[in-house]
Design an enzyme around this catalytic site. Structure first.
Site, short mmCIF file in Angstrom:
data_model
loop_
_atom_site.label_atom_id
_atom_site.label_comp_id
_atom_site.label_asym_id
_atom_site.label_seq_id
_atom_site.Cartn_x
_atom_site.Cartn_y
_atom_site.Cartn_z
CG ASN A 25 -1.90 1.12 1.27
OD1 ASN A 25 -1.76 2.12 0.57
ND2 ASN A 25 -2.91 0.99 2.10
CE LYS A 60 -0.89 1.12 6.86
NZ LYS A 60 -2.28 1.40 7.31
NE ARG A 64 -5.18 3.15 -0.92
CZ ARG A 64 -4.92 4.34 -0.40
NH1 ARG A 64 -3.69 4.61 0.02
NH2 ARG A 64 -5.85 5.25 -0.31
CG HIS A 118 -11.60 6.51 2.28
ND1 HIS A 118 -12.14 7.65 2.85
CD2 HIS A 118 -10.25 6.64 2.39
CE1 HIS A 118 -11.16 8.43 3.28
NE2 HIS A 118 -10.00 7.83 3.02
N GLY A 159 -11.00 9.37 9.41
CA GLY A 159 -9.59 9.44 9.75
C GLY A 159 -9.09 10.82 9.41
N GLY A 199 -8.23 11.57 6.48
CA GLY A 199 -9.17 11.66 5.37
C GLY A 199 -10.48 11.05 5.83
NE ARG A 235 -7.44 15.17 1.25
CZ ARG A 235 -7.39 13.85 1.42
NH1 ARG A 235 -8.43 13.21 1.92
NH2 ARG A 235 -6.30 13.18 1.11
N GLY A 239 -13.14 7.48 13.82
CA GLY A 239 -14.37 6.70 13.96
C GLY A 239 -14.26 5.59 14.97
CD GLU A 240 -10.84 1.59 13.56
OE1 GLU A 240 -9.94 1.20 14.32
OE2 GLU A 240 -10.77 1.48 12.31
CD GLU A 246 -8.04 1.63 3.69
OE1 GLU A 246 -8.25 2.15 2.57
OE2 GLU A 246 -7.47 2.22 4.62
#
Length: 370
Positions: free
Chosen positions: A8, A15, A65, A154, A184, A186, A215, A306-307, A356
């Site tokens: 990735n 990654k 990716r 995403h 995240g 993003g 952003r 979110g987590e 992902e």
């Protein structure tokens, strides 16, 4: 089951995950690629370093990716020279990411010439968007000539999280309507109807939609013209402003939600305003996607914010009780993949850790039949 290597390549990092069946045999991230003081000078060096350091005995394939597949790629595909050339052709749509993705592919193909390799596209999951959802209301000929449409991003995360939500609830994936919230640095929202993306907040680029770390998300396009005419800002300056100096960073000076929350709790009015702007945007998208889907079975939070940010989850869904959406404070304060709504609510609210790389490995296996 044979081994799959997932690469990735981000704009300044690489990654990797090495899977042996469902088990992660090796993993890591090479940071600060190409940056001053960073160890690898470029993505080619980083990927070469990763491959040389791994035990790849029994490797059945490599999954890459790729951020932007444009309209050319609606599914993962086995890589050949034609595919590489097509990904390069899409660089104008993703100038920060597709070049890094191509660099990783080239090195991996050179280092592992006998190993089949697969490109998995961030945009592919959103190829199921109805034309009415993907089309911007501008001159049709201009839009077609320059590729102006909603692509969405995403995709691997939304695919994984919506499928994992069905597993968590013990429901058939093809029967579940889910709103997934990837929050995240993003951030994007997605309406998933029976396993198909039917609406998503990011558009032609990852700039549109929710407020993010740096952003802006949705803005009036006239702001661009105003800054050009009144402030004398060039296109590159405005691009930099909206992508790198806006969002939470622009409102507070910090792009990390943990710091924003700490400042808000300490009474910082700028942080309090930024938090409200952030959560109102999420609430608006949840409401809009509820209307589009007609029936919502689950709302699922994922990714770093979110987590891990319970206050964001609670605030984003506050006031939606009439829609059957609520958050239980005790469950919201927990950890791991879980349900955080009270028993008996019409819509189940979940938290699911995104993965992902695991989704890329799954799609790579499907393409290669291993």
């Amino acid at each position: 089951m044979s081994r799959i290597l997932v690469l990735n390549c981000g704009s300044s990092s690489v990654k990797y995950r090495l899977y042996d069946g469902a088990e992660v045999r090796d993993k890591g991230t090479v940071e600060r690629v190409g940056e001053p003081g960073g160890a690898p000078a470029d993505h080619e060096s980083a990927v070469r370093q990763i491959i040389e350091g791994l035990d790849l005995a029994g490797l059945a394939g490599v999954g890459h990716r790729v951020v932007h597949g444009g309209r050319k790629f609606s599914a993962p595909i086995r890589i050949d020279d034609r595919v590489v050339a097509a990904i390069e052709d899409l660089v104008p749509l993703a100038p920060l990411h597709n070049p890094a993705n191509v660099a990783g592919i080239r090195v991996a193909r050179e280092a592992l010439p006998d190993t089949p390799q697969v490109a998995v596209f961030d945009t592919a999951f959103h190829h199921t968007l109805p034309e009415a959802a993907a089309t911007y209301a501008i001159d049709r000929e201009t839009a077609e000539r320059y590729g102006v449409r909603r692509y969405g991003f995403h995709g691997t995360s939304h695919a994984y999280v919506s499928r994992r939500t069905a597993e968590l609830l013990g429901r058939p994936y093809g029967e579940l309507n889910t709103i997934t919230l990837h929050l995240g640095n993003g951030a994007s929202a997605c309406a998933v109807q029976g396993g198909r993306s039917v609406a998503t907040s990011m558009g032609m680029s990852p700039l549109e939609g929710l407020v993010m770390g740096t952003r802006s998300g949705d803005i009036d396009p006239t702001i661009v013209f105003h800054l050009r005419r009144e402030a004398g800002m060039g296109v590159d300056d405005i691009d930099d402003l909206l992508n790198h100096r806006s969002g939470l960073l622009g409102l507070t000076g910090a792009n990390d939600m943990r710091e924003v929350l700490a400042r808000r709790d300490a009474g910082d009015p700028a942080a309090a305003l930024a938090f409200d702007v952030y959560r109102r945007r999420i609430t608006g998208y949840v409401g809009a996607y509820y209307a589009l889907l007609g029936r919502v079975d689950a709302v699922t939070f994922t990714a770093g914010v979110g987590e891990h940010a319970a206050p964001v989850r609670a605030a984003a869904l506050a006031g939606l009780d009439r829609l059957g959406i609520a958050v239980d404070p005790a469950r919201n304060a927990g950890s791991g993949d879980r349900v955080i709504s009270p028993d008996g609510t019409e819509v189940t609210v979940c938290v699911v850790a995104t993965d992902e790389e695991r989704e890329i490995a799954r799609q790579t296996r499907d393409v290669l039949g291993v």
